[in-house]
Design a protein around this motif. Structure first.
Motif, mmCIF file in Angstrom:
data_model
loop_
_atom_site.group_PDB
_atom_site.id
_atom_site.type_symbol
_atom_site.label_atom_id
_atom_site.label_comp_id
_atom_site.label_asym_id
_atom_site.label_seq_id
_atom_site.Cartn_x
_atom_site.Cartn_y
_atom_site.Cartn_z
ATOM 1 N N MET A 1 1.310 16.123 29.245
ATOM 2 C CA MET A 1 1.136 17.579 29.221
ATOM 3 C C MET A 1 0.131 17.984 28.132
ATOM 4 O O MET A 1 -0.703 18.864 28.339
ATOM 5 N N SER A 2 0.218 17.342 26.978
ATOM 6 C CA SER A 2 -0.734 17.624 25.897
ATOM 7 C C SER A 2 -2.160 17.325 26.344
ATOM 8 O O SER A 2 -3.079 18.122 26.123
ATOM 9 N N TYR A 3 -2.341 16.184 27.000
ATOM 10 C CA TYR A 3 -3.668 15.759 27.443
ATOM 11 C C TYR A 3 -4.214 16.704 28.518
ATOM 12 O O TYR A 3 -5.367 17.143 28.452
ATOM 13 N N ILE A 4 -3.386 17.032 29.514
ATOM 14 C CA ILE A 4 -3.828 17.896 30.610
ATOM 15 C C ILE A 4 -4.172 19.295 30.098
ATOM 16 O O ILE A 4 -5.183 19.887 30.504
ATOM 17 N N CYS A 5 -3.357 19.828 29.197
ATOM 18 C CA CYS A 5 -3.630 21.152 28.628
ATOM 19 C C CYS A 5 -4.954 21.162 27.862
ATOM 20 O O CYS A 5 -5.704 22.148 27.916
ATOM 21 N N ARG A 6 -5.228 20.067 27.157
ATOM 22 C CA ARG A 6 -6.481 19.976 26.409
ATOM 23 C C ARG A 6 -7.668 19.899 27.367
ATOM 24 O O ARG A 6 -8.702 20.555 27.149
ATOM 25 N N ILE A 7 -7.541 19.126 28.456
ATOM 26 C CA ILE A 7 -8.608 18.998 29.451
ATOM 27 C C ILE A 7 -8.883 20.347 30.132
ATOM 28 O O ILE A 7 -10.040 20.716 30.377
ATOM 29 N N LEU A 8 -7.824 21.092 30.409
ATOM 30 C CA LEU A 8 -7.965 22.371 31.120
ATOM 31 C C LEU A 8 -8.303 23.528 30.182
ATOM 32 O O LEU A 8 -8.518 24.649 30.642
ATOM 33 N N GLY A 9 -8.331 23.268 28.894
ATOM 34 C CA GLY A 9 -8.701 24.297 27.931
ATOM 35 C C GLY A 9 -7.649 25.369 27.726
ATOM 36 O O GLY A 9 -7.980 26.529 27.457
ATOM 37 N N PHE A 10 -6.370 24.985 27.813
ATOM 38 C CA PHE A 10 -5.299 25.952 27.600
ATOM 39 C C PHE A 10 -5.275 26.404 26.139
ATOM 40 O O PHE A 10 -5.597 25.634 25.233
ATOM 41 N N SER A 11 -4.867 27.647 25.915
ATOM 42 C CA SER A 11 -4.666 28.140 24.551
ATOM 43 C C SER A 11 -3.465 27.438 23.935
ATOM 44 O O SER A 11 -2.656 26.821 24.643
ATOM 45 N N LEU A 12 -3.325 27.527 22.624
ATOM 46 C CA LEU A 12 -2.198 26.878 21.950
ATOM 47 C C LEU A 12 -0.873 27.451 22.427
ATOM 48 O O LEU A 12 0.095 26.707 22.641
ATOM 49 N N LYS A 13 -0.816 28.772 22.626
ATOM 50 C CA LYS A 13 0.421 29.400 23.092
ATOM 51 C C LYS A 13 0.833 28.875 24.463
ATOM 52 O O LYS A 13 2.012 28.552 24.696
ATOM 53 N N ASP A 14 -0.127 28.759 25.376
ATOM 54 C CA ASP A 14 0.176 28.246 26.709
ATOM 55 C C ASP A 14 0.500 26.747 26.672
ATOM 56 O O ASP A 14 1.357 26.273 27.426
ATOM 57 N N THR A 15 -0.175 26.019 25.790
ATOM 58 C CA THR A 15 0.095 24.582 25.652
ATOM 59 C C THR A 15 1.532 24.354 25.185
ATOM 60 O O THR A 15 2.240 23.479 25.712
ATOM 61 N N ILE A 16 1.969 25.124 24.206
ATOM 62 C CA ILE A 16 3.357 25.026 23.724
ATOM 63 C C ILE A 16 4.330 25.285 24.872
ATOM 64 O O ILE A 16 5.300 24.537 25.080
ATOM 65 N N THR A 17 4.072 26.333 25.630
ATOM 66 C CA THR A 17 4.964 26.719 26.727
ATOM 67 C C THR A 17 5.015 25.649 27.803
ATOM 68 O O THR A 17 6.095 25.293 28.288
ATOM 69 N N VAL A 18 3.861 25.107 28.173
ATOM 70 C CA VAL A 18 3.799 24.073 29.202
ATOM 71 C C VAL A 18 4.550 22.816 28.752
ATOM 72 O O VAL A 18 5.349 22.247 29.510
ATOM 73 N N LYS A 19 4.341 22.398 27.513
ATOM 74 C CA LYS A 19 4.987 21.174 27.023
ATOM 75 C C LYS A 19 6.497 21.342 26.901
ATOM 76 O O LYS A 19 7.260 20.433 27.232
ATOM 77 N N PHE A 20 6.937 22.499 26.447
ATOM 78 C CA PHE A 20 8.368 22.702 26.252
ATOM 79 C C PHE A 20 9.102 22.932 27.572
ATOM 80 O O PHE A 20 10.204 22.420 27.764
ATOM 81 N N CYS A 21 8.510 23.713 28.475
ATOM 82 C CA CYS A 21 9.163 23.984 29.770
ATOM 83 C C CYS A 21 9.005 22.808 30.736
ATOM 84 O O CYS A 21 9.918 22.514 31.509
ATOM 85 N N GLY A 22 7.851 22.139 30.693
ATOM 86 C CA GLY A 22 7.590 21.050 31.623
ATOM 87 C C GLY A 22 8.380 19.783 31.362
ATOM 88 O O GLY A 22 8.620 18.999 32.276
ATOM 89 N N THR A 23 8.790 19.580 30.107
ATOM 90 C CA THR A 23 9.531 18.358 29.770
ATOM 91 C C THR A 23 11.041 18.544 29.826
ATOM 92 O O THR A 23 11.783 17.566 29.742
ATOM 93 N N LYS A 24 11.497 19.774 29.961
ATOM 94 C CA LYS A 24 12.939 20.031 29.935
ATOM 95 C C LYS A 24 13.594 19.738 31.285
ATOM 96 O O LYS A 24 12.993 19.942 32.345
ATOM 97 N N LYS A 25 14.844 19.291 31.244
ATOM 98 C CA LYS A 25 15.665 19.113 32.434
ATOM 99 C C LYS A 25 17.025 19.754 32.171
ATOM 100 O O LYS A 25 17.594 19.596 31.084
ATOM 101 N N SER A 26 17.540 20.466 33.154
ATOM 102 C CA SER A 26 18.724 21.297 32.957
ATOM 103 C C SER A 26 20.028 20.534 33.151
ATOM 104 O O SER A 26 20.311 20.039 34.250
ATOM 105 N N LEU A 27 20.818 20.464 32.087
ATOM 106 C CA LEU A 27 22.150 19.862 32.190
ATOM 107 C C LEU A 27 23.066 20.749 33.029
ATOM 108 O O LEU A 27 23.918 20.252 33.765
ATOM 109 N N VAL A 28 22.887 22.071 32.930
ATOM 110 C CA VAL A 28 23.711 22.993 33.721
ATOM 111 C C VAL A 28 23.489 22.745 35.211
ATOM 112 O O VAL A 28 24.436 22.503 35.967
ATOM 113 N N HIS A 29 22.220 22.785 35.655
ATOM 114 C CA HIS A 29 21.924 22.552 37.063
ATOM 115 C C HIS A 29 22.296 21.129 37.484
ATOM 116 O O HIS A 29 22.788 20.911 38.590
ATOM 117 N N GLY A 30 22.060 20.170 36.588
ATOM 118 C CA GLY A 30 22.395 18.786 36.901
ATOM 119 C C GLY A 30 23.881 18.602 37.121
ATOM 120 O O GLY A 30 24.306 17.949 38.091
#
Length: 325
Positions: A242-271
Motif C-alpha cells: 500500500m505504501s509503494y502503490i500510494c507513492r507511485i500514484l502520488g497520493f497525499s500523506l492524508k490519503d496514504t495514511i487512510t489507505v494503509k490503515f483501512c486497507g490492511t484492517k480485517k474485521s473481527l466483528v464481521h469475521g
C-alpha cells in the motif's frame, strides 16, 4: 472494556472453553448469539452518519484502492501460502487464512486510528462503512470458490442468512435513525461494550465446540507457528505494498495514511458473525476464528504504534519547536 481488556476477554473465553466447555450449556446460547448479532447491526444502522458518508464519497482513487486491496489483493496474496499446508486448498488451516483474507475491513478501529494519525477522516468513515456492506456478498462469493464442491457451502443459503441477520437489522436501524440515532450516539461506548460481549460469547461457543470434538488435537505446534508467521507476513506485505502503490500514484500523506490503515484492517466483528452464520455450530468454527483473532491483536498493536508516529510527525510539522520528552 478498552482494547487490551477486549483482547484479554477473548483469551479468557478460549481458556474457559478449554477448561469448562459445558459451562454455559444450560443457556440457549445459539439463540442469545443470534439475537446479539442482529442487535449489533441494528445499533450500527442507528449510529451510521449519512452526512459523513456523503462527505467522503467523492475520493474515488482511495475508495478503489482500499476496496480493491480488501477484496482482491488480500485474498490473492493468501493463495501463495497453500503449498505450506498438507492438503493445499483443501486444508482447513489454509481455508482459515483465506477466510481472513476475504473479510471486510473494520469500522470503528479504522476510523479511530486514521483520526489519531491525522489522515483523511471522511474517506476512512466512508470506506470502513461500505466495506462491511460489500463483504456481505463478496466474502461468501469468494469463499464459494473453494468450498462449493465440499457440499457444506451453499452460496444462496449463506447470502439469505446474512441478509436476515445483518442486512435487515441494519436497514431497520437506518430507518429508525431519525428517531433514535442521537440516543445511539450518546450511548455509543456502552453499545460498543455490547458488541464486544457478543463477540466474546461467539468465541467461547465456537472454541468449546472445537475442544469438545478434539479438533485442535489434530493441529500441531508447527502448524500454529506457521499460522502465526503467515498472519504477520500478510500484514506487513499488504502494508508495504500500500505504501509503494500510494507513492507511485502520488497520493497525499492524508490519503496514504487512510489507505494503509483501512486497507490492511480485517474485521473481527464481521469475521465472528460470518463464521457463525456460514459454518453454524461446526467443530471447525474455532479453527476459522484463530487467524482472525491473531490478526486482530496484531493489527491493533501495530497500527496503534504507526498512528502515534504519524501524529508526532504532524505535531512537529505544525510546531517545529516541539521537543520530545
Amino acid at each position: 472494556m478498552k482494547i487490551n481488556g477486549f483482547i484479554l476477554s477473548l483469551l479468557s473465553a478460549i481458556l474457559l472453553a478449554y477448561f469448562f466447555p459445558t459451562a454455559l450449556s444450560r443457556l440457549p446460547l445459539p439463540l442469545i448469539i443470534n439475537i446479539g448479532i442482529g442487535l449489533i447491526f441494528f445499533f450500527y444502522g442507528l449510529k451510521m452518519a449519512p452526512a459523513e458518508l456523503k462527505q467522503g464519497f467523492f475520493n474515488y482513487p482511495s475508495h478503489f484502492l482500499i476496496q480493491g486491496t480488501t477484496f482482491i489483493l488480500f485474498p490473492f496474496i493468501t493463495l501463495a501460502f497453500f503449498p505450506f499446508f498438507e492438503g493445499g486448498t483443501e486444508s482447513d488451516l489454509w481455508l482459515a487464512i483465506f477466510f481472513l483474507g476475504v473479510l471486510p475491513s473494520t469500522v470503528s478501529s479504522s476510523v479511530v486510528m486514521v483520526a489519531i494519525a491525522k489522515g483523511n477522516l471522511p474517506t476512512a468513515i466512508f470506506n470502513a462503512s461500505i466495506s462491511g456492506l460489500i463483504g456481505i456478498l463478496a466474502t461468501p462469493l469468494l469463499l464459494s470458490i473453494f468450498l462449493s464442491d465440499s457440499g457444506k457451502f451453499e452460496f444462496l443459503d449463506v447470502v439469505l442468512k446474512l441478509v436476515f441477520q445483518i442486512v435487515l437489522p441494519l436497514c431497520a436501524g437506518l430507518l429508525l435513525q431519525r428517531f433514535f440515532g442521537n440516543i445511539a450516539l450518546k450511548y455509543s461506548k456502552s453499545l460498543g461494550l455490547f458488541d464486544k460481549a457478543v463477540i466474546v460469547l461467539i468465541v467461547y461457543s465456537s472454541f468449546s465446540n472445537s475442544f469438545n470434538s478434539n479438533l485442535f488435537a489434530t493441529v500441531g505446534v508447527l502448524d500454529l507457528v506457521k499460522l502465526f508467521a503467515i498472519v504477520i507476513v500478510l500484514f506487513f506485505l499488504v502494508y508495504g505494498m500500500m505504501s509503494y502503490i500510494c507513492r507511485i500514484l502520488g497520493f497525499s500523506l492524508k490519503d496514504t495514511i487512510t489507505v494503509k490503515f483501512c486497507g490492511t484492517k480485517k474485521s473481527l466483528v464481521h469475521g465472528s458473525v460470518m463464521v457463525k452464520i456460514i459454518f453454524g455450530s461446526s467443530a471447525s468454527v474455532g479453527l476459522f476464528l484463530l487467524p482472525i483473532m491473531l490478526y486482530h491483536i496484531l493489527q491493533l498493536l501495530l497500527v496503534s504504534v504507526f498512528a502515534e508516529n504519524y501524529r508526532q510527525k504532524w505535531l512537529k510539522q505544525s510546531n517545529p519547536a516541539i521537543v520530545e520528552d
